[in-house]
Scaffold this motif. Structure first.
Motif, mmCIF file in Angstrom:
data_model
loop_
_atom_site.group_PDB
_atom_site.id
_atom_site.type_symbol
_atom_site.label_atom_id
_atom_site.label_comp_id
_atom_site.label_asym_id
_atom_site.label_seq_id
_atom_site.Cartn_x
_atom_site.Cartn_y
_atom_site.Cartn_z
ATOM 1 N N SER A 52 0.831 -1.210 0.000
ATOM 2 C CA SER A 52 0.000 0.000 0.000
ATOM 3 C C SER A 52 0.865 1.260 0.000
ATOM 4 N N GLN A 53 1.983 1.228 0.707
ATOM 5 C CA GLN A 53 2.898 2.390 0.647
ATOM 6 C C GLN A 53 3.403 2.580 -0.769
ATOM 7 N N SER A 57 2.709 5.773 -3.193
ATOM 8 C CA SER A 57 3.840 6.487 -3.801
ATOM 9 C C SER A 57 3.610 6.708 -5.291
ATOM 10 N N GLU A 58 3.054 5.706 -5.947
ATOM 11 C CA GLU A 58 2.775 5.849 -7.384
ATOM 12 C C GLU A 58 1.757 6.972 -7.612
ATOM 13 N N LEU A 109 -7.517 1.759 2.365
ATOM 14 C CA LEU A 109 -6.175 2.219 1.977
ATOM 15 C C LEU A 109 -6.208 3.686 1.558
ATOM 16 N N THR A 110 -7.233 4.053 0.784
ATOM 17 C CA THR A 110 -7.362 5.448 0.349
ATOM 18 C C THR A 110 -7.513 6.350 1.560
ATOM 19 N N ASP A 111 -8.323 5.878 2.505
ATOM 20 C CA ASP A 111 -8.547 6.642 3.719
ATOM 21 C C ASP A 111 -7.238 6.874 4.484
ATOM 22 N N GLN A 112 -6.408 5.843 4.553
ATOM 23 C CA GLN A 112 -5.116 5.983 5.257
ATOM 24 C C GLN A 112 -4.234 7.027 4.584
ATOM 25 N N ALA A 117 -2.334 8.926 7.622
ATOM 26 C CA ALA A 117 -1.904 7.787 8.453
ATOM 27 C C ALA A 117 -0.882 6.923 7.715
ATOM 28 N N ALA A 118 -0.975 6.899 6.391
ATOM 29 C CA ALA A 118 -0.074 6.032 5.618
ATOM 30 C C ALA A 118 1.122 6.829 5.116
ATOM 31 N N LYS A 119 2.224 6.131 4.941
ATOM 32 C CA LYS A 119 3.412 6.783 4.382
ATOM 33 C C LYS A 119 3.482 6.508 2.890
ATOM 34 N N TYR A 120 4.225 7.363 2.198
ATOM 35 C CA TYR A 120 4.577 7.105 0.804
ATOM 36 C C TYR A 120 6.010 7.591 0.633
#
Ligand SMILES: [Fe+2]
Ligand SMILES: [Fe+2]
Length: 331
Positions: A52-53, A57-58, A109-112, A117-120
């Motif tokens: 997901s990271q 990133s993409e 995943l989109t929400d993160q 909350a999510a890194k890229y």
């Protein structure tokens, strides 16, 4: 030592020694692990996080370059850049799909991503200031991505490894289009060559940061290598990248912004300065030049795309309703 195998597991999954050993045996025998195969919870979570990271990133990676589509200097450059940015969107979609095979939803995943909350990849928190940056990004950033992703083509998780094969083919086009932009500038006027050099000065270090922390500081590295999610360590890939890229810079007639860069005959590779890790962690933790703008841009796109999602859902429901009605009529 690895028998626990539970990077992020909450302890609710019962994983016996035998189960973990049998799983490791499959991995060691180079058998691909597929979505419905039993797998340790830690393996699943590591992959969800990594894939997901990678997908984020993409998607975020489309922003710095998308900004230059309308300003590309010729129609040919515009068409190539447009195709490249579109490819990155496609990479994001394959990767979200690969992550979904592990039991997470696209919405989650989109929400993160949208909530931060999510890194890229931290590289996309740097701006693309000039046209030469588009060349340097293609050459160095896509080049670093290829170095990482070629190794991921052999990842033990089937859906991820297969997505990587096609992605790598497209990445190699991205790298060439970047290199060709710089080659053209370097063969141009003094001002154009200067612009190329300044772009390399800006992007060199953030590109080296893309390989992540030193092996000694990389939390999940050992377990990931053991599970054959990762095939090479961060430092190993970074060295390979430097060794492959410096001769390309020489061919362009550009210098790499590192006074300590020196060929080491004994190790048959370059020695180079250490990364500014303070900057690395600052950007990773959200305080880079563009972190806030990137998230804002994704939130706006998500908001403005709401009607498309609603229309697609309404259409799917209508079609399902029509199919039901046709079936009932036929009975
Ligand atoms: Fe990509
Ligand atoms: Fe790319």
């Amino acid at each position: 030592m690895y028998s626990q195998g539970l990077i992020g597991a909450d302890g609710s999954t019962v994983e016996t020694e035998e189960f973990l050993e049998a799983f490791q045996k499959r991995v060691d025998a180079e058998q691909k692990i597929e979505p419905n195969d039993p797998m340790p919870e830690g393996y699943r979570r590591t992959l969800v996080r990594q894939i997901s990271q990678h997908a984020h990133s993409e998607i975020v990676g489309m922003l710095p370059e998308g900004n230059w589509i309308t300003r590309a200097p010729t129609l040919r450059r515009k068409a190539a850049l447009l195709a490249k940015v579109q490819d990155e969107g496609g990479h994001g979609l394959y990767l979200y799909s690969a992550a979904e095979t592990l039991g997470v939803s696209r919405e989650e995943l989109t929400d993160q991503l949208l909530t931060g909350a999510a890194k890229y990849s931290s590289i996309f928190n740097y701006p693309a200031l000039t046209w030469a940056d588009i060349g340097a990004i293609g050459w160095l950033v896509d080049g670093a991505a290829i170095m990482n992703q070629i190794a991921l083509c052999r990842c033990s998780y089937g859906p991820y490894s297969r997505a990587m094969i096609r992605i790598c083919k497209e990445e190699s086009f991205h790298q060439r289009q970047g290199y060709e932009i710089l080659l053209t500038l370097c063969r141009g006027t003094d001002a154009q060559k200067k612009m190329a050099q300044e772009a390399v000065n800006r992007i060199w270090w953030p590109a080296l940061m893309m390989f992540g922390p030193h092996d000694s500081a990389s939390t999940h590295s050992d377990q990931s290598m053991h599970w054959k999610i990762k095939r090479f360590s961060n430092d190993n890939l970074r060295d390979k990248f430097v060794n492959a890229t410096v001769p390309q810079a020489e061919y362009l007639g550009l210098t790499v912004p590192d006074p300590n860069l020196k060929w080491n005959e004994e190790k048959q590779g370059y020695d180079y300065s250490d990364i500014d890790w303070d900057e690395f962690w600052r950007v990773v933790k959200g305080d880079g030049i563009c972190n806030r703008d990137r998230i804002k841009a994704r939130q706006k796109a998500h908001r403005e795309g709401a009607w498309v999602r609603e229309a697609a859902l309404a259409f799917a429901e209508k079609r399902a309703g029509a199919a039901d009605a046709a079936r009932t009529a036929a009975e």
